[in-house]
Design a protein around this motif. Structure first.
Motif, PDB file in Angstrom:
ATOM      1  N   LEU A  21      24.187  35.573  68.123  1.00 20.23           N
ATOM      2  CA  LEU A  21      25.236  36.462  67.656  1.00 20.23           C
ATOM      3  C   LEU A  21      25.273  37.691  68.543  1.00 20.23           C
ATOM      4  CD1 LEU A  21      24.739  36.148  63.827  1.00 20.23           C
ATOM      5  CD2 LEU A  21      26.181  34.838  65.357  1.00 20.23           C
ATOM      6  N   LEU A  22      26.449  38.272  68.608  1.00 17.59           N
ATOM      7  CA  LEU A  22      26.681  39.238  69.664  1.00 17.59           C
ATOM      8  C   LEU A  22      26.371  40.679  69.342  1.00 17.59           C
ATOM      9  CD1 LEU A  22      30.035  37.832  70.984  1.00 17.59           C
ATOM     10  CD2 LEU A  22      27.786  37.625  71.960  1.00 17.59           C
ATOM     11  N   ALA A  23      26.473  41.072  68.127  1.00 19.89           N
ATOM     12  CA  ALA A  23      26.373  42.501  67.901  1.00 19.89           C
ATOM     13  C   ALA A  23      25.806  42.798  66.536  1.00 19.89           C
ATOM     14  CB  ALA A  23      27.755  43.152  68.026  1.00 19.89           C
ATOM     15  N   THR A  24      25.183  43.930  66.412  1.00 19.62           N
ATOM     16  CA  THR A  24      24.745  44.434  65.126  1.00 19.62           C
ATOM     17  C   THR A  24      25.058  45.911  65.100  1.00 19.62           C
ATOM     18  OG1 THR A  24      22.890  44.601  63.597  1.00 19.62           O
ATOM     19  CG2 THR A  24      22.402  44.939  65.916  1.00 19.62           C
ATOM     20  N   ALA A  25      25.082  46.489  63.948  1.00 18.41           N
ATOM     21  CA  ALA A  25      25.468  47.891  63.888  1.00 18.41           C
ATOM     22  C   ALA A  25      24.831  48.566  62.704  1.00 18.41           C
ATOM     23  CB  ALA A  25      26.990  48.011  63.782  1.00 18.41           C
ATOM     24  N   GLN A  26      24.569  49.847  62.846  1.00 18.57           N
ATOM     25  CA  GLN A  26      24.153  50.667  61.723  1.00 18.57           C
ATOM     26  C   GLN A  26      25.397  51.086  60.970  1.00 18.57           C
ATOM     27  OE1 GLN A  26      20.953  51.279  60.873  1.00 18.57           O
ATOM     28  NE2 GLN A  26      20.449  49.849  62.535  1.00 18.57           N
ATOM     29  N   ALA A  39      35.003  60.127  63.765  1.00 17.02           N
ATOM     30  CA  ALA A  39      34.079  59.240  64.466  1.00 17.02           C
ATOM     31  C   ALA A  39      33.019  58.654  63.540  1.00 17.02           C
ATOM     32  CB  ALA A  39      33.424  59.996  65.622  1.00 17.02           C
ATOM     33  N   SER A  40      32.570  59.440  62.561  1.00 20.11           N
ATOM     34  CA  SER A  40      31.490  58.968  61.697  1.00 20.11           C
ATOM     35  C   SER A  40      31.922  57.862  60.754  1.00 20.11           C
ATOM     36  CB  SER A  40      30.927  60.145  60.887  1.00 20.11           C
ATOM     37  OG  SER A  40      31.941  60.686  60.048  1.00 20.11           O
ATOM     38  N   ASP A  41      33.240  57.605  60.646  1.00 16.85           N
ATOM     39  CA  ASP A  41      33.730  56.559  59.760  1.00 16.85           C
ATOM     40  C   ASP A  41      33.502  55.155  60.328  1.00 16.85           C
ATOM     41  OD1 ASP A  41      34.673  58.265  57.815  1.00 16.85           O
ATOM     42  OD2 ASP A  41      36.656  58.419  58.707  1.00 16.85           O
ATOM     43  N   TRP A  42      33.220  55.029  61.607  1.00 16.49           N
ATOM     44  CA  TRP A  42      33.242  53.745  62.278  1.00 16.49           C
ATOM     45  C   TRP A  42      31.892  53.396  62.904  1.00 16.49           C
ATOM     46  CZ3 TRP A  42      37.665  51.639  60.900  1.00 16.49           C
ATOM     47  CH2 TRP A  42      38.775  52.460  60.652  1.00 16.49           C
ATOM     48  N   ASP A  43      31.588  52.090  62.903  1.00 14.33           N
ATOM     49  CA  ASP A  43      30.400  51.601  63.589  1.00 14.33           C
ATOM     50  C   ASP A  43      30.719  51.145  65.004  1.00 14.33           C
ATOM     51  OD1 ASP A  43      28.700  51.724  61.188  1.00 14.33           O
ATOM     52  OD2 ASP A  43      30.022  50.142  60.463  1.00 14.33           O
ATOM     53  N   ARG A  44      31.937  50.655  65.206  1.00 15.30           N
ATOM     54  CA  ARG A  44      32.401  50.203  66.516  1.00 15.30           C
ATOM     55  C   ARG A  44      33.834  50.649  66.710  1.00 15.30           C
ATOM     56  NH1 ARG A  44      30.242  45.706  68.940  1.00 15.30           N
ATOM     57  NH2 ARG A  44      31.524  46.435  70.685  1.00 15.30           N
ATOM     58  N   GLU A  45      34.253  50.740  67.956  1.00 16.89           N
ATOM     59  CA  GLU A  45      35.652  50.991  68.284  1.00 16.89           C
ATOM     60  C   GLU A  45      36.021  50.123  69.473  1.00 16.89           C
ATOM     61  OE1 GLU A  45      38.744  54.574  69.600  1.00 16.89           O
ATOM     62  OE2 GLU A  45      36.821  55.056  68.654  1.00 16.89           O
ATOM     63  N   VAL A  46      37.078  49.313  69.297  1.00 13.78           N
ATOM     64  CA  VAL A  46      37.543  48.425  70.352  1.00 13.78           C
ATOM     65  C   VAL A  46      39.065  48.463  70.386  1.00 13.78           C
ATOM     66  CG1 VAL A  46      35.552  46.877  70.211  1.00 13.78           C
ATOM     67  CG2 VAL A  46      37.573  46.427  68.802  1.00 13.78           C
ATOM     68  N   GLN A 238      25.185  43.742  55.740  1.00 12.33           N
ATOM     69  CA  GLN A 238      25.717  45.097  55.668  1.00 12.33           C
ATOM     70  C   GLN A 238      27.202  45.105  56.008  1.00 12.33           C
ATOM     71  OE1 GLN A 238      22.879  46.910  58.484  1.00 12.33           O
ATOM     72  NE2 GLN A 238      22.065  48.068  56.763  1.00 12.33           N
ATOM     73  N   LEU A 239      27.842  46.235  55.755  1.00 15.36           N
ATOM     74  CA  LEU A 239      29.234  46.388  56.142  1.00 15.36           C
ATOM     75  C   LEU A 239      29.315  46.853  57.595  1.00 15.36           C
ATOM     76  CD1 LEU A 239      30.851  48.122  53.032  1.00 15.36           C
ATOM     77  CD2 LEU A 239      30.833  45.693  53.623  1.00 15.36           C
ATOM     78  N   LEU A 240      30.276  46.280  58.306  1.00 15.30           N
ATOM     79  CA  LEU A 240      30.532  46.658  59.690  1.00 15.30           C
ATOM     80  C   LEU A 240      31.968  47.146  59.775  1.00 15.30           C
ATOM     81  CD1 LEU A 240      29.732  46.731  62.709  1.00 15.30           C
ATOM     82  CD2 LEU A 240      30.519  44.344  62.858  1.00 15.30           C
TER      83      LEU A 240
END
Length: 542
Positions: A21-26, A39-46, A238-240
């Motif tokens: 699997l490709l990614a994990t996030a806090q 910015a603090s609302d998001w774990d990733r931005e694409v 977890q939620l991503l």
């Protein structure tokens, strides 16, 4: 974050998920709808999120080739969706393979066929978008992957026609195309998906498996319209939260594994499916939650299955055998209802046959006249064509009934004896003459694969023992969903585009476009085309 760089093709083609699997996030705080995101609302931005890793991979590849950051979210443990267990065939009118081989087709000819195929359930602009972009989409795939397309080949059949070759605008050969490969059957779908995925990953696309999308994050404007600004998914417990700069493509498949949705939307029962076990209508419901309109929800890609086989294997993706599909057009095989009556051309295309089960009786118990239904065949047919094994001594599945006479078989299956005997007598009389005056079996070029030889599908049922098994309408998947425009952009219930939201494949309301199946690959061709259209639209937003 850990990033996967590839997937082992041999495992993938076998339907086994390859690669890590490709990614994990806090997880950060919940993304805010209707407010300016911080910015603090998001774990990733694409730039782009694609939900679903079947035909949606085409859009992912288009966007990545245009320089966009792309994440693909896949609910299942491995990529591919329904495409993975398909034959890898696309139905694309006026394609470049036809031109290369000197096969005639035209936009006007294809449009005439599509209009009848749609049965009033497609917008003209969607049909135009399909015809204008389909040939371009398959050329893009050929140029950007290791796939080379060829006209579809089926062992024993020289040319694969449209499913309704007598209709105005049809062609005898060439609209169904497939990758050039020695892999056949369901494995070819794996080849198609793996080719797209390998190229997409080389272009920088990230894939997360076991990462179901659960919610679209939107901003609401003063007029009530919405813009999709992100996606929330579940990943590793977890939620991503992923913010998108350009938008989201929903390509998550249909609702064939959601019995409640099937009950309330489809035109008739379809209790079994070959669709992937994770296709529970998630993408459609996420769109509905933010006000998306729906189209074509009463339709699916219909087939016939043996009920006994489906009861045993129906929980698996692609687990149901296609035996009933192959058997029903075999000489010496007929399909009857509980009255012993035939009710369809057993050699017609599978999607059209699905509808024949749902004739409604408007008296008495108010039920479907042709349910339950049964395939009936004789010993000659079994010996000649190997139905459930060539040897008369070979054991049969316990859901197959066997009797020395038709009357005995009728008793075992609960069919009216007199009705079955009368039906077989009438069918045999015509079959000996190579004709079927009741349902025109063998008259269509599709029935006899362009040969004109009705003996390929017609033979009397004369030699006992006789065999029978209950069959049921089923599906390859549903094909109704979120309403889109010609740019694959989702439209809300007030006729407004939802900014940043696109949809393709069985999650969309495109269908064939419309209600019926055009030819081999009639599911994947439009799905891949609208994925390509969405990819171009999302790329233009950069």
């Amino acid at each position: 974050m850990k990033k996967t760089t590839g997937i082992e093709r041999r495992k993938f083609i076998k339907g086994v998920a390859g690669g890590a699997l490709l990614a994990t996030a806090q997880v950060a705080s919940s993304a805010r709808a209707d407010d300016k995101p911080v910015a603090s609302d998001w774990d990733r931005e694409v730039d782009v999120v694609v939900i679903g890793s079947g035909t949606g991979l085409c859009a992912a590849l288009v966007c990545a080739k245009a320089g966009n950051d792309v994440i693909v979210l896949e609910k299942n443990s491995g990529p591919g969706g329904n495409t993975l267990v398909s034959g890898g065939v696309l139905w694309i009118p006026n394609n470049h393979v036809m031109a290369k081989n000197g096969l005639a087709d035209s936009r006007n000819q294809a449009m005439a066929y599509l209009r009848k195929l749609a049965q009033g359930q497609s917008d003209e602009t969607l049909m135009e978008a399909f015809l204008d972009n389909g040939p371009e989409a398959v050329q893009f795939i050929e140029f950007n992957t290791d796939i080379t397309w060829r006209a579809t080949q089926i062992p024993g059949i020289d040319r694969v026609s449209d499913y309704h070759p007598e209709w105005h605008g049809s062609v005898p050969y060439g609209r169904s195309i497939e990758p050039e490969t020695d892999i056949i059957g369901h494995m070819a779908g794996g080849y198609l998906v793996s080719s797209l995925l390998v190229s997409a990953q080389k272009a920088g696309v990230e894939l997360l498996t076991e990462a179901p999308a659960t919610e679209l994050v939107t901003r609401t404007f003063a007029d009530g319209s919405k813009k999709v600004i992100g996606v929330i998914a579940e990943y590793q417990g977890q939620l991503l939260r992923i913010r998108v700069r350009n938008g989201v493509l929903i390509a998550s498949g249909g609702f064939e594994r959601n019995s409640t949705m099937k009950t309330h939307f489809l035109r008739g029962p379809s209790p079994y499916t070959l669709g992937t076990e994770t296709n529970t209508g998630d993408g459609i419901r996420m769109g509905m939650a933010i006000g998306a309109d729906l189209r074509n929800m009463n339709e699916l890609w219909g087939i016939t299955v043996y009920k006994g086989d489906a009861e045993i294997n129906g929980a698996k993706r692609g687990g149901i055998s296609l035996m009933a599909q192959f058997d029903r057009s075999t000489p010496g095989m007929i399909c009857v209802n509980r009255y012993g009556e035939r009710f369809c051309n057993e050699s017609a295309d599978y999607d059209s046959t699905w509808r024949s089960y749902h004739t409604w009786e408007n008296w008495g118990d108010l039920r479907y006249r042709n349910l339950p239904a049964f395939h009936i065949f004789d010993h000659t047919s079994r010996e000649r064509f190997g139905i459930f094994g060539r040897s008369k001594d070979q054991s049969l599945p316990d859901w197959i009934a066997k009797a020395d006479t038709l009357s005995g078989l009728a008793k075992k299956l609960g069919i009216d004896e007199a009705g079955l005997n009368a039906t077989v007598a009438r069918f045999n009389m015509g079959a000996r003459e190579g004709r079927d005056p009741d349902f025109h079996r063998g008259e269509s070029a599709w029935d006899v694969h362009g040969t004109g030889d009705s003996s390929l599908v017609l033979a009397p049922l004369e030699q006992g023992p006789f065999y029978g098994a209950e069959v049921s309408p089923a599906d390859l998947g549903t094909c109704g969903g979120l309403r889109v425009n010609s740019q694959a952009q989702v439209i809300d219930v007030f006729e407004r585009p939802i900014e940043g939201l696109y949809c393709a494949g069985n999650a969309s309301g495109v269908g064939s476009p419309g209600a019926s199946y055009g030819g081999g690959g009639g599911t994947i061709g439009p799905a891949m085309t609208f994925s390509y259209i969405a990819g171009k639209a999302l790329s233009a937003l950069s």
